[in-house]
Design a protein around this motif. Structure first.
Motif, PDB file in Angstrom:
ATOM      1  N   ILE A   1     -12.583 -38.145 -21.058  1.00  0.00           N
ATOM      2  CA  ILE A   1     -13.372 -38.586 -22.215  1.00  0.00           C
ATOM      3  C   ILE A   1     -12.887 -37.897 -23.481  1.00  0.00           C
ATOM      4  CG2 ILE A   1     -15.672 -38.559 -23.265  1.00  0.00           C
ATOM      5  CD1 ILE A   1     -16.814 -38.837 -20.429  1.00  0.00           C
ATOM      6  N   LEU A   2     -12.749 -36.575 -23.407  1.00  0.00           N
ATOM      7  CA  LEU A   2     -12.280 -35.822 -24.574  1.00  0.00           C
ATOM      8  C   LEU A   2     -10.849 -36.205 -24.953  1.00  0.00           C
ATOM      9  CD1 LEU A   2     -13.616 -32.218 -23.801  1.00  0.00           C
ATOM     10  CD2 LEU A   2     -14.332 -33.702 -25.681  1.00  0.00           C
ATOM     11  N   GLY A   3      -9.989 -36.294 -23.945  1.00  0.00           N
ATOM     12  CA  GLY A   3      -8.587 -36.602 -24.213  1.00  0.00           C
ATOM     13  C   GLY A   3      -8.400 -37.990 -24.795  1.00  0.00           C
ATOM     14  N   LEU A   4      -9.155 -38.959 -24.277  1.00  0.00           N
ATOM     15  CA  LEU A   4      -9.033 -40.331 -24.763  1.00  0.00           C
ATOM     16  C   LEU A   4      -9.548 -40.454 -26.191  1.00  0.00           C
ATOM     17  CD1 LEU A   4      -8.120 -43.127 -23.981  1.00  0.00           C
ATOM     18  CD2 LEU A   4     -10.391 -43.562 -23.022  1.00  0.00           C
ATOM     19  N   THR A   5     -10.640 -39.761 -26.487  1.00  0.00           N
ATOM     20  CA  THR A   5     -11.191 -39.770 -27.851  1.00  0.00           C
ATOM     21  C   THR A   5     -10.194 -39.150 -28.828  1.00  0.00           C
ATOM     22  OG1 THR A   5     -13.447 -39.595 -26.980  1.00  0.00           O
ATOM     23  CG2 THR A   5     -13.119 -39.061 -29.301  1.00  0.00           C
ATOM     24  N   ALA A   6      -9.637 -38.004 -28.439  1.00  0.00           N
ATOM     25  CA  ALA A   6      -8.653 -37.339 -29.297  1.00  0.00           C
ATOM     26  C   ALA A   6      -7.425 -38.220 -29.493  1.00  0.00           C
ATOM     27  CB  ALA A   6      -8.249 -35.998 -28.679  1.00  0.00           C
ATOM     28  N   MET A   7      -7.001 -38.890 -28.435  1.00  0.00           N
ATOM     29  CA  MET A   7      -5.833 -39.753 -28.516  1.00  0.00           C
ATOM     30  C   MET A   7      -6.068 -40.918 -29.468  1.00  0.00           C
ATOM     31  SD  MET A   7      -3.794 -41.680 -25.406  1.00  0.00           S
ATOM     32  CE  MET A   7      -3.580 -40.145 -24.512  1.00  0.00           C
TER      33      MET A   7
END
Length: 300
Positions: free
Chosen positions: A81-87
């Motif tokens: 979730i965090l990685g996809l949002t940051a991406m």
């Protein structure tokens, strides 16, 4: 107190430098894909699809599915979730701003990591590192020039949000990498991300000429390779040695921006970028000093 073997350190640096080049190339292809009509949702989907296919192929041809088994699926979901949002924020910045400016905003990750480490992990943060944090944000103001027409403030905002998200992932990875391998971490991030991205893709998908499909496939392939190299480097060498290699990405962003897109960094970037880089390096150095002092105290 033990130290990493020299050969592992050199391998870690080499892997990190390789990931820097690959990510810089991926950013170029992302920008080209968007310019040729691909939607952001499509680019994100193919980025993760390509990485997932690459990782799955490596697993099937080598260690097998059991090698990526995990008892921390909840942590991997949070990381996805965090990685996809940051991406999503980072990719938005890449297609909005020139490559050098977008890359420079990404250098604020250590600054946000310091803040998050202090607030969430309750890590001791002295005035040295807080001073570096303030200096880093001063560098951001120099680069962004709020109120001017240097570049869209929307791009600056998404760049900082992307860096904040990446810093959040960094904090989480400190826990994950204690028990999970690089292959396991990348596999679950790529695979879990496909669930929400598949829904997004179904909504935004459109027809494209062959060259756009090729560009989208290349985004996924290069992104997967870069992520493996980046994560693997952290498993071979300490953060204080590995992460500073990321700052070399500004050289590639400047070169690719000039050769492919005909853009050169502004004068403001050449003033602000060294401030941001210096603050990040100082934070990493202070982190290294803190770990050494802690190790010495444990030995005594």
């Amino acid at each position: 107190m033990t130290t990493a073997a020299p050969d592992r350190i050199l391998a870690a640096i080499g892997l990190r430098l390789l990931s820097v080049v690959l990510f810089a190339m991926m950013n170029v292809v992302i920008k080209l894909s968007e310019q040729h009509g691909a939607a952001l949702g499509e680019i994100l989907f193919f980025r993760q699809l390509g990485a997932s296919v690459l990782i799955s192929s490596i697993i099937l041809s080598g260690p097998g599915w059991r090698s990526v088994g995990t008892k921390k699926i909840g942590t991997h979901i949070s990381r996805a979730i965090l990685g996809l949002t940051a991406m999503a924020f980072t990719f938005t910045t890449i297609v909005t701003l020139p490559l050098a400016e977008a890359t420079t905003l990404g250098f604020t990750v250590p600054i946000f990591a310091t803040i998050l480490g202090s607030v969430i992990l309750r890590e001791p943060t002295g005035w040295h590192r807080w001073g570096a944090v303030i200096a880093g944000f001063a560098g951001v103001l120099i680069v962004a020039q709020p109120g001017g027409e240097h570049f869209p403030l929307w791009g600056a905002a998404t760049g900082l949000l992307g860096a904040f998200g990446t810093a959040s992932v960094t904090i989480l990875l400190r826990q994950i990498t204690r028990t999970e391998s690089a292959l396991t971490t990348v596999f679950w991030f790529s695979t879990l991300s496909l669930l929400p991205l598949g829904v997004v893709y179904a909504v935004v998908a459109r027809s494209h000429p062959l060259e756009v499909w090729v560009l989208l496939a290349v985004v996924g392939l290069i992104g997967g390779l870069a992520q493996l190299a980046m994560t693997g480097a952290l498993g071979l060498g300490p953060v204080s040695v590995v992460v500073p290699m990321d700052y070399s990405s500004l050289l590639w962003a400047t070169l690719f921006g000039w050769l492919i897109f005909g853009t050169l960094p502004s004068a403001a970037l050449w003033v602000g970028a060294p401030v941001i880089v210096a603050s990040g390096l100082y934070i990493l150095w202070r982190e290294r000093v803190r770990h050494i002092n802690r190790a010495l105290e444990e030995v005594q």
